[in-house]
Design a protein around this motif. Structure first.
Motif, PDB file in Angstrom:
ATOM      1  N   LEU A  96       0.860  -1.177   0.000  1.00 52.29           N
ATOM      2  CA  LEU A  96       0.000   0.000   0.000  1.00 52.29           C
ATOM      3  C   LEU A  96       0.901   1.233   0.000  1.00 52.29           C
ATOM      4  O   LEU A  96       1.492   1.574   1.019  1.00 52.29           O
ATOM      5  CB  LEU A  96      -0.914  -0.024   1.230  1.00 52.29           C
ATOM      6  CG  LEU A  96      -1.622  -1.368   1.493  1.00 52.29           C
ATOM      7  CD1 LEU A  96      -2.373  -1.345   2.814  1.00 52.29           C
ATOM      8  CD2 LEU A  96      -2.567  -1.724   0.361  1.00 52.29           C
ATOM      9  N   ILE A 113      -5.605   9.633   7.203  1.00 51.05           N
ATOM     10  CA  ILE A 113      -5.365   8.851   5.987  1.00 51.05           C
ATOM     11  C   ILE A 113      -5.327   7.371   6.346  1.00 51.05           C
ATOM     12  O   ILE A 113      -4.619   6.970   7.275  1.00 51.05           O
ATOM     13  CB  ILE A 113      -4.019   9.203   5.325  1.00 51.05           C
ATOM     14  CG1 ILE A 113      -3.901  10.711   5.101  1.00 51.05           C
ATOM     15  CG2 ILE A 113      -3.847   8.442   4.011  1.00 51.05           C
ATOM     16  CD1 ILE A 113      -2.514  11.153   4.642  1.00 51.05           C
ATOM     17  N   ARG A 114      -6.051   6.582   5.622  1.00 51.65           N
ATOM     18  CA  ARG A 114      -6.046   5.145   5.877  1.00 51.65           C
ATOM     19  C   ARG A 114      -5.875   4.393   4.562  1.00 51.65           C
ATOM     20  O   ARG A 114      -6.612   4.646   3.608  1.00 51.65           O
ATOM     21  CB  ARG A 114      -7.364   4.752   6.541  1.00 51.65           C
ATOM     22  CG  ARG A 114      -7.464   3.301   6.893  1.00 51.65           C
ATOM     23  CD  ARG A 114      -6.570   2.938   8.058  1.00 51.65           C
ATOM     24  NE  ARG A 114      -6.852   1.556   8.409  1.00 51.65           N
ATOM     25  CZ  ARG A 114      -6.930   1.102   9.659  1.00 51.65           C
ATOM     26  NH1 ARG A 114      -6.724   1.896  10.672  1.00 51.65           N
ATOM     27  NH2 ARG A 114      -7.194  -0.158   9.889  1.00 51.65           N
ATOM     28  N   SER A 115      -4.908   3.492   4.524  1.00 57.30           N
ATOM     29  CA  SER A 115      -4.700   2.657   3.349  1.00 57.30           C
ATOM     30  C   SER A 115      -5.427   1.341   3.555  1.00 57.30           C
ATOM     31  O   SER A 115      -5.467   0.834   4.671  1.00 57.30           O
ATOM     32  CB  SER A 115      -3.217   2.345   3.167  1.00 57.30           C
ATOM     33  OG  SER A 115      -2.441   3.520   3.286  1.00 57.30           O
TER      34      SER A 115
END
Ligand SMILES: Nc1nc2c(ncn2[C@@H]2O[C@H](COP(=O)(O)OP(=O)(O)O)[C@@H](O)[C@H]2O)c(=O)[nH]1
Ligand SMILES: [Mg+2]
Lengths: 346, 135
Positions: A96, A113-115
Motif C-alpha cells: 500500500l 489517511i487510511r490505506s
C-alpha cells in the motif's frame, strides 16, 4: 484489549480509537459491526468523493493537493482519505504505497489517511470500504476522499458509494480508444487530465471533450445515471422536498487540467467538487443516492445472511452428492436446487 | 477470516536509498502481509502518525545512515506519545553489533543486519504478532 472499541472516544475525535474502529470494520468483527450500529445515526453528513483512474495517472498526488487546498481554505473542515490498493490474489498480501504521495498532509490533525487492501474484492474497492467511510463520516470528517485501485475496468462500486466521482487521466498513458473502453465517461462527474506538463495533454483534453459531445450530452450525475440494481424487495423511493430549480437541472461534466506535482489547476478542481455537491443537493439527488445505497446495502445483507444460514444448516456431504448427480446429468441445476432447498439438514 | 498482519515500512533519516526498504516491503507482501510503505525521509512524527492512522501491528525501520542511535529513541518516544507501546518495532540496515543491546533496551523487538534472509524476517514477524495476540 485491542478488540475493544471505545465509541465515545471515537466520537470525541480520539484518533487511536478511530484507527482501531477502522481495523475492526476491515476485519469484519462483531465489535466493529456493533460500533457501526451505534454511530449510524450520525452518518449521512460527509461529502464522499471518489477518485479513480489508471495506476500512475496521479490519483494520490491529486488527492494530496486537493486535501491540502481544502484544509487551507477551511481549517475547521476535517478531511479523511481512504486509499485502496489491490491484494495479491496469490499470497493475499498487499503493498500500500499511496501515502508516499501524501507527505504534505502529515502533521495535520484535521486529516486522517487510511490505506486498505482489496482483500479479494473486484471492482476497485474492498468489501468494507463503504463501512469505513461510514465510520469516518460518524467521526466528523466532512469530506472523505476515496482513491480506488483504478485497474482500468469500469469501476461502478465507487459510483455507488461516492457523491462525486473524479476520473483522472494522464496524457500518453492510454490512447483514446482505451479511455472509452474503460467506460470512464460513464462514471465521471469530473474529468481531470493530470500531468498537464507532459506533451499530448492538450490532445487528451480535446479527445475527452469530443467524446463527451459525441454521446448525448450527459446532464446528470454519475450516481443518478447508474442503473439501479434489482433488489430483493420493492425499493422505497424518496422524493425530494426541494423544488428543482432549472439552473440546477443539468450537470455538465467538466474536463479540467492539473499538474498535481506542482499544484496547478487544483483550485479549479476543488471548486468543481464543491459545485457538484451543491448541485446534487439542489436536485434532491443527494438524498436519493443515499436511499439507493442504503437499500442496496440491506439487499446485500439479506442475500449474505440467507446464504450463510443455508450453509450452516446443510450438510456438506449431502450438497456434494447433489452436485455430483448434477455433473452426471442425473439432475439439472434447477432440479438440484429444488433438492438442496428441501434439503437434508445437518 | 484469517487475521491480516499490517506492517509499516518506514525510512527515517536523510539518506536517499530505499532499495533495502522496498525489498523487505515486497518480501513481506509476498509473505501475505499488508505493507504500508511511506517513502523516503520520514521524520519520527511522520512515522508515528502513519503507524497510528494505519493501526499497524509492526513497524519496520530501515536505517542505513548510521543515525540509528539518534533516530530510534525519538521514534520510540513519538510512539509512546501516541500510546502505541504495544506495536513491535524492528530495525534493519547497517547497524553495528555493539549498538544492538542499546536498541533492544530502547524497546526495539529485533535488529536485522543486511544479510538476514527475508523469509526469516517474515517468519519472525508472524511469530511475534501472533504471540502478542495470545497474551
Ligand atoms: N510530470 C508529472 N508527474 C506527475 C503529476 N502528477 C503525478 N505525477 C507523478 O506520477 C507518478 C504516479 O503518481 P501517483 O499519484 O502515485 O499516481 P496513482 O497511481 O494514480 O495514485 C508519480 O511519480 C508522481 O510524482 C503531474 O502532474 N506531472
Ligand atoms: Mg495511488
Amino acid at each position: 484489549m485491542k478488540n475493544q472499541i471505545d465509541v465515545n472516544a471515537v466520537l470525541a475525535g480520539d484518533r487511536r480509537a478511530l484507527a482501531r474502529f477502522l481495523t475492526a470494520i476491515e476485519n469484519e468483527t462483531a465489535s466493529g459491526r456493533q460500533t457501526l450500529d451505534a454511530v449510524f445515526k450520525r452518518t449521512g453528513q460527509a461529502h464522499i468523493i471518489g477518485v479513480t483512474g489508471s495506476p500512475g495517472a496521479g490519483k494520490s498526488s491529486l488527492v494530496n493537493q486537493l486535501v491540502k487546498y481544502f484544509r487551507q481554505a477551511d481549517p475547521s473542515k476535517k478531511i479523511a482519505i481512504i486509499a485502496v490498493d489491490p491484494s495479491s490474489p496469490f499470497t493475499g498480501g498487499a503493498l500500500l504505497g499511496d501515502r508516499v504521495r501524501m507527505r504534505d498532509l502529515s502533521g495535520d490533525e484535521g486529516i486522517f489517511i487510511r490505506s486498505m487492501a482489496t482483500r479479494g474484492a473486484l471492482g476497485g474497492l474492498a468489501r468494507t470500504t463503504s463501512a469505513m467511510a461510514e465510520a469516518l463520516d460518524a467521526a466528523g470528517f466532512e469530506m472523505i476522499f476515496i482513491e480506488t485501485v483504478g485497474a482500468g475496468q469500469s469501476e461502478v462500486d465507487i459510483v455507488r458509494l461516492a457523491h462525486t466521482t473524479i476520473v483522472v487521466e494522464a496524457p500518453g498513458m492510454g490512447d483514446d480508444i482505451q479511455a472509452s473502453k474503460a467506460g470512464i465517461l460513464e462514471i465521471a462527474d469530473i474529468l481531470v487530465v493530470n500531468k498537464a506538463d507532459q506533451p499530448m495533454a492538450e490532445n487528451a483534453v480535446r479527445t475527452l471533450k469530443a467524446m463527451l459531445e459525441l454521446g448525448h450530452p450527459i446532464v446528470q450525475s454519475a450516481a443518478e445515471r447508474l442503473h439501479h440494481r434489482a433488489l430483493a424487495f420493492e425499493a422505497v423511493e424518496v422524493t425530494s422536498d426541494i423544488h428543482q430549480n432549472s439552473e440546477a437541472e443539468s450537470w455538465q461534466v467538466p474536463v479540467l487540467t492539473t499538474i498535481s506535482t506542482e499544484g496547478v489547476g487544483i483550485q479549479e478542481t476543488a471548486e468543481k467538487i464543491l459545485e457538484h455537491g451543491v448541485a446534487l443537493k439542489q436536485r434532491g439527488e443527494w438524498k436519493k443516492r443515499e436511499a439507493a445505497r442504503l437499500q442496496e446495502a440491506l439487499h446485500d445483507l439479506l442475500i449474505q445472511t440467507f446464504l450463510e444460514k443455508w450453509q450452516r444448516e446443510s450438510s456438506s456431504d449431502f450438497v456434494q452428492a447433489v452436485i455430483r448427480d448434477m455433473l452426471n446429468r442425473v439432475h439439472s441445476p434447477h432440479q438440484a436446487l429444488q433438492i438442496l432447498i428441501k434439503g437434508q439438514n445437518k | 477470516m484469517e487475521r491480516k498482519i499490517r506492517v509499516l515500512i518506514a525510512k527515517p533519516g536523510l539518506d536517499g536509498h530505499d532499495r533495502g526498504a522496498k525489498l523487505i516491503a515486497r518480501a513481506l507482501r509476498d509473505a501475505g502481509m499488508e505493507v504500508i510503505y511511506t517513502g523516503l525521509r520520514q521524520t519520527p512524527q511522520m512515522i508515528a502518525e502513519a503507524a497510528l492512522q494505519e493501526d499497524v501491528d509492526v513497524i519496520g525501520l530501515s536505517i542505513l545512515s548510521g543515525a540509528h542511535m539518534g533516530l530510534v529513541p525519538r521514534i520510540m518516544e513519538e510512539l509512546r506519545k501516541n500510546k502505541m507501546e504495544d506495536v513491535s518495532v524492528f530495525v534493519g540496515g547497517i547497524i553495528p553489533e555493539e549498538d544492538v543491546p542499546a536498541l533492544l533496551e530502547m524497546g526495539v523487538t529485533a535488529v536485522y543486519g543486511p544479510g538476514t534472509a527475508t523469509q526469516f524476517i517474515s517468519d519472525e514477524i508472524r511469530r511475534i504478532v501472533l504471540a502478542s495476540e495470545e497474551e
